[in-house]
Every structure is written in structure tokens, then in C-alpha cells.
Design an enzyme around this catalytic site. Structure first.
Site, PDB file in Angstrom:
ATOM      1  CG  HIS A 194      74.227   4.091 -46.302  1.00 22.69           C
ATOM      2  ND1 HIS A 194      74.828   3.026 -45.668  1.00 22.69           N
ATOM      3  CD2 HIS A 194      73.791   3.609 -47.493  1.00 22.69           C
ATOM      4  CE1 HIS A 194      74.767   1.956 -46.440  1.00 22.69           C
ATOM      5  NE2 HIS A 194      74.143   2.279 -47.565  1.00 22.69           N
TER       6      HIS A 194
ATOM      7  CG  ASN B 230      77.150   0.803 -43.766  1.00 19.91           C
ATOM      8  OD1 ASN B 230      76.095   1.411 -43.596  1.00 19.91           O
ATOM      9  ND2 ASN B 230      77.863   0.949 -44.863  1.00 19.91           N
TER      10      ASN B 230
ATOM     11  CG  ASP C 243      74.480  -1.868 -47.717  1.00 24.11           C
ATOM     12  OD1 ASP C 243      74.638  -2.605 -48.699  1.00 24.11           O
ATOM     13  OD2 ASP C 243      74.330  -0.641 -47.808  1.00 24.11           O
TER      14      ASP C 243
ATOM     15  CG  HIS D 236      76.723  -4.911 -50.307  1.00 23.03           C
ATOM     16  ND1 HIS D 236      76.626  -3.594 -50.647  1.00 23.03           N
ATOM     17  CD2 HIS D 236      77.857  -5.367 -50.887  1.00 23.03           C
ATOM     18  CE1 HIS D 236      77.663  -3.265 -51.411  1.00 23.03           C
ATOM     19  NE2 HIS D 236      78.423  -4.320 -51.584  1.00 23.03           N
TER      20      HIS D 236
ATOM     21  CG  ASN E 138      80.532  -1.959 -53.840  1.00 19.83           C
ATOM     22  OD1 ASN E 138      80.324  -2.785 -54.721  1.00 19.83           O
ATOM     23  ND2 ASN E 138      81.180  -2.257 -52.727  1.00 19.83           N
TER      24      ASN E 138
ATOM     25  CG  ASP F 222      72.816   2.126 -51.551  1.00 19.21           C
ATOM     26  OD1 ASP F 222      73.060   2.454 -50.372  1.00 19.21           O
ATOM     27  OD2 ASP F 222      73.545   1.351 -52.201  1.00 19.21           O
TER      28      ASP F 222
ATOM     29  CG  HIS G 141      80.866   9.281 -49.408  1.00 15.11           C
ATOM     30  ND1 HIS G 141      81.279   8.538 -48.334  1.00 15.11           N
ATOM     31  CD2 HIS G 141      80.284   8.394 -50.268  1.00 15.11           C
ATOM     32  CE1 HIS G 141      80.975   7.259 -48.522  1.00 15.11           C
ATOM     33  NE2 HIS G 141      80.367   7.150 -49.686  1.00 15.11           N
TER      34      HIS G 141
END
Ligand SMILES: [Zn+2]
Ligand SMILES: [Zn+2]
Length: 445
Positions: A62, A94, A152, A179, A286, A313, A317
Site C-alpha cells: 500500500h 484502496n 483489499d 481480502h 487485518n 502487505d 500509517h
């Protein structure tokens, strides 16, 4: 200018062994592989005792661009990839807004061309706005370069939508990568429906599907999706497998000939729910971290080839977001700068995977699943694109989040001692990172 890598160890299979060879790179391609290559004027890299492999591929990251660049952007994400030994990434769609139209996909790929140091590919959303209601234009997204379709972050709650996605995916030759985990969004929706129907699962984490079958978090979804893949003949790739039950379902599906592949992350392979409680929100992911039995089963599934690839993955953040109390902190951990070291230290050293198995799960197998070989990512051979990673298996180092290129600091492995590291990352014949450090002239470029 030519680049000559001297006396590198190349992994050969059948039987697995190392062969010491020189590799000459000219422009963007491998020109020659052999013994005692002479190339006057080439810049020389002495690689005695080091392992030279195809550039590593991370098929699940991501990068948060567009929309959440305070967490990560194409440039910092690509720096993290290069520093960690990855020459190629496939990003999840996403973002904000999600990559659900060809215009958005094209814009992202154009931006990545300017900003990314590594090869950047993207998946596209399964459903419009990733709301799980109506399908995106999958055939046009595939034409525009999407390597897979994925919602996802959220599962696809509707069985009909999932079936239609698989039918379309098969038609266009693009894998569907769900996902499989009930997200908060979805859990609430299911509970609302049950309330209406007057049924109530005793365990809110185990809601009932519309057909009355309980979803045991991810395993229920995986079961449904492999059955749909079986009926439609589509290619299904299961993201981040975390449960023993899921491994079992995938193993059985593979035995029946279902076109299903699967991935595992370093955190699901090495951390337990008990450890997550000790680490705190930096280990909140998750699907969540699981029991010791689940971790053992995922590891065994990886070794047996039921789980095909390793992907990080990588989900950055901000420090502020991850400093919130557990129930308010967002899901996700970063992984690009630790994955290789963790795999070498905790999977290859203890002989859970051989070196070639581990490397294949991070190179040729993801390339095959996501159709990257057609783009020049393939075998280590003359005329192939020079995307290469040089690895020092003995190098000891300590994970220090403050040294990361990623904007994220949400790493549950901070402080861990590792052995084995990428010491050179080469993308299209150009050295982009040395010993975990981005080549200085590229930082300011
Ligand atoms: Zn996910
Ligand atoms: Zn993800």
C-alpha cells in the site's frame, strides 16, 4: 556504462546448489553470464560469497497515493522497496479515491513512472468505490495495465458480485485477489441484516451469511471463493492467509485442481496474537495475528507449496494514528524493509524453506501469478532485464524503524536482530540501493 558483477553465487536448482559466475550488465539488460568475463571499462562489483538473484517482487503493498500521502507516497514507498531489495511492487487499489476507473489507474501509473525508483504495478478495484455493490470495468482496467483485481481492506460480501468478478476475470485473464476477512464495515452490515431477519449469531465475529452458513472470519470467505473459482474456472489468489483452516481449504482446493494461489505475510508467519498484545497497535493487522497453531500451519503451508508466495502487505500509517488506543488505531504494519531479513533469518536459516524456495516465492512465482514475466521479469539469463538483488546471507543487522525510508514506523519487528540483507538493488541495470541505502544522487533527482 557496463556493470560487471564478479564471482557472485547464483542459485541453481535440481539439485539446489550455488554456482559462482560473473554477470555482465549492459544498459538495461543482462549481457552475459559466465566465468571470468572481461569487460574493459566496466565498473566492477566484487560479489564473492554473495547471492545474486532476480530482483525481488512484493505483490502486495500500500503506497497510499493518491489521497493519503502523509502515510506514504510513491517515492518513499519505492525507496523502502529498493532499500529492502525489491525491484518490483504491485500496489493495492484502496487509495483515496480507490483505483476503480481506467483514468485513475492511468494517472497513478503515469505518476509512478516519474516518482518510483522501482517497477511499479497496480491492482484495480473489484467494485466501484470499493463498496461491494457493482463491478468495475474489469476488461478495460486489465487493458490499462491492472495486474489483478482486489477490494483489499474489505472482503466482497456479495456472492453474486464475487462470482461475476471471477467470470469477468477469467474472460480477461486477470486474477481476482480477495481480502478474506470480515471488516468492521462488513460485520456491521451483516449484523444489521441478521437483526432484520430476526436471527443472531451468538458470536458477533462469526456472523452468518445470507445462506445461513457461518463465516469463520477468513476461512468462510476462502471456502466460498474457492468454490466459486472452481465453478467458474477463474484464477483466484488469496491474500494474506492467516488461519490453519484456510490453509486446509486451499490445500484441498488445489488437490481438486482449482486455480487457486495464496500468499502469506512475514507477520502472519512469525507473530502470534499473544505477541500482538505485548507489542500494541503496531501489531494490529487485518486479518489479525492468530494462535501458535495457526502460525505453525501457515508456515507449513508455505513450505509445502500450498501457500505460493511471500508478500509484505506493507501498510504504513502515521505515528499519530498508531499511537491511539488499540481499538481506535488503524489496521496494518509496514514490511518492505524487513521482509527479506525476516525470511532469511526465520525461514531459511532454520530450514523451513530452502534458499531457492524462499527466493522463488519472492520472484518467479509472483511474476507468474500476476503475469509479470511478459514484461521482462523472468529468469536470470542473457537478454533478460537487469532487475537484480545481491544478498549477503551473513550480514547481521538490527531493525531500527528510525532508519526506514518508509514514512511508516508501524513495524512490529522493531529492535529484532536479523541475519541476511540485500546489499545491492539493481533496477533496469541501474544501482538504486546499496547496503540498504538509496544511492544519494537518486534521492535528490
Ligand atoms: Zn487485506
Ligand atoms: Zn493489504
Amino acid at each position: 556504462m557496463n556493470l560487471l558483477i564478479k564471482k557472485a553465487s547464483l542459485i541453481k536448482t535440481g539439485p539446489e546448489r550455488l554456482e559462482v559466475l560473473d554477470v555482465l550488465i549492459s544498459g538495461e539488460e543482462i549481457k552475459e553470464i559466465g566465468q571470468d568475463i572481461l569487460s574493459p571499462g566496466a565498473s566492477i562489483i566484487e560479489a564473492q560469497g554473495k547471492i545474486l538473484v532476480l530482483g525481488l517482487i512484493d505483490a502486495h503493498v500500500h503506497f497510499r497515493e493518491p489521497g493519503q500521502e502523509y502515510k506514504e507516497d510513491l517515492r518513499t514507498g519505492s525507496f523502502a522497496a529498493a532499500a529492502g531489495g525489491f525491484t518490483t511492487v504491485i500496489a493495492e487499489p484502496n487509495t483515496t479515491p480507490p483505483i476503480d476507473t481506467t483514468v485513475r489507474l492511468q494517472r497513478l501509473l503515469d505518476r509512478a513512472k516519474k516518482k518510483s525508483l522501482v517497477n511499479f504495478y497496480s491492482k484495480a478495484a473489484i467494485s466501484r468505490k470499493m463498496m461491494g455493490k457493482s463491478l468495475t470495468d474489469i476488461s478495460r482496467l486489465k487493458e490499462a495495465g491492472a495486474r489483478a483485481i482486489s477490494d483489499d481492506g474489505n472482503p466482497v460480501p456479495s456472492q453474486r458480485l464475487m462470482r461475476n468478478a471471477l467470470i469477468k476475470g477469467k474472460e480477461c485473464g486477470i486474477p481476482v485477489t480477495p481480502h478474506c476477512e470480515e471488516s468492521g464495515f462488513y460485520r456491521e452490515e451483516i449484523l444489521r441484516k441478521q437483526e432484520k431477519l430476526g436471527q443472531r449469531s451468538s458470536n458477533p465475529l462469526m456472523p452468518y451469511s445470507s445462506s445461513g452458513i457461518p463465516f469463520t472470519s477468513e476461512a468462510g470467505f476462502i471456502k466460498r471463493d474457492v468454490e466459486l473459482a472452481e465453478r467458474t474456472g477463474a484464477s483466484l489468489h488469496i491474500s494474506h492467509v492467516s488461519l490453519a483452516k484456510s490453509v486446509e481449504i486451499i490445500a484441498e482446493a488445489k488437490k481438486r485442481g482449482v486455480k487457486v494461489t495464496a500468499e502469506a505475510t512475514p507477520h502472519h508467519l512469525l507473530l502470534t496474537e499473544k505477541m500482538a498484545k505485548e507489542i500494541g497497535p503496531d501489531a494490529k493487522v487485518n486479518p489479525p495475528l492468530r494462535s501458535e497453531e495457526d502460525v505453525a500451519a501457515v508456515k507449513e503451508g508455505l513450505a509445502r507449496g500450498i501457500i505460493d508466495i511471500i508478500a509484505s502487505d506493507h501498510a504504513p500509517h502515521s505515528a499519530e494514528e498508531k499511537s491511539r488506543p488499540w481499538d481506535q488505531a488503524p489496521f496494518g504494519v509496514i514490511g518492505l524493509e524487513t521482509t527479506l531479513g525476516l525470511v532469511l533469518t526465520f525461514l531459511v536459516r532454520p530450514d523451513i524453506l530452502t534458499l531457492s524456495q524462499a527466493i522463488e516465492k519472492m520472484t518467479v512465482i509472483p511474476a507468474r501469478i500476476f503475469g509479470l514475466d511478459v514484461l521482462g521479469v523472468g529468469e536470470l539469463k542473457p537478454d533478460a532485464k537487469a532487475d537484480l538483488t545481491l544478498i549477503d546471507l551473513d550480514k547481521k543487522w538490527k531493525v531500527d524503524v528510525n532508519q526506514f525510508y518508509s514514512k511508516g514506523r508501524n513495524c512490529p519487528f522493531n529492535g529484532w536482530g536479523l541475519q541476511g540483507k540485500a546489499i545491492l538493488t539493481i533496477v533496469a541495470g541501474r544501482i538504486v540501493a546499496k547496503d540498504g541505502t538509496i544511492v544519494p544522487e537518486l534521492i535528490y533527482a
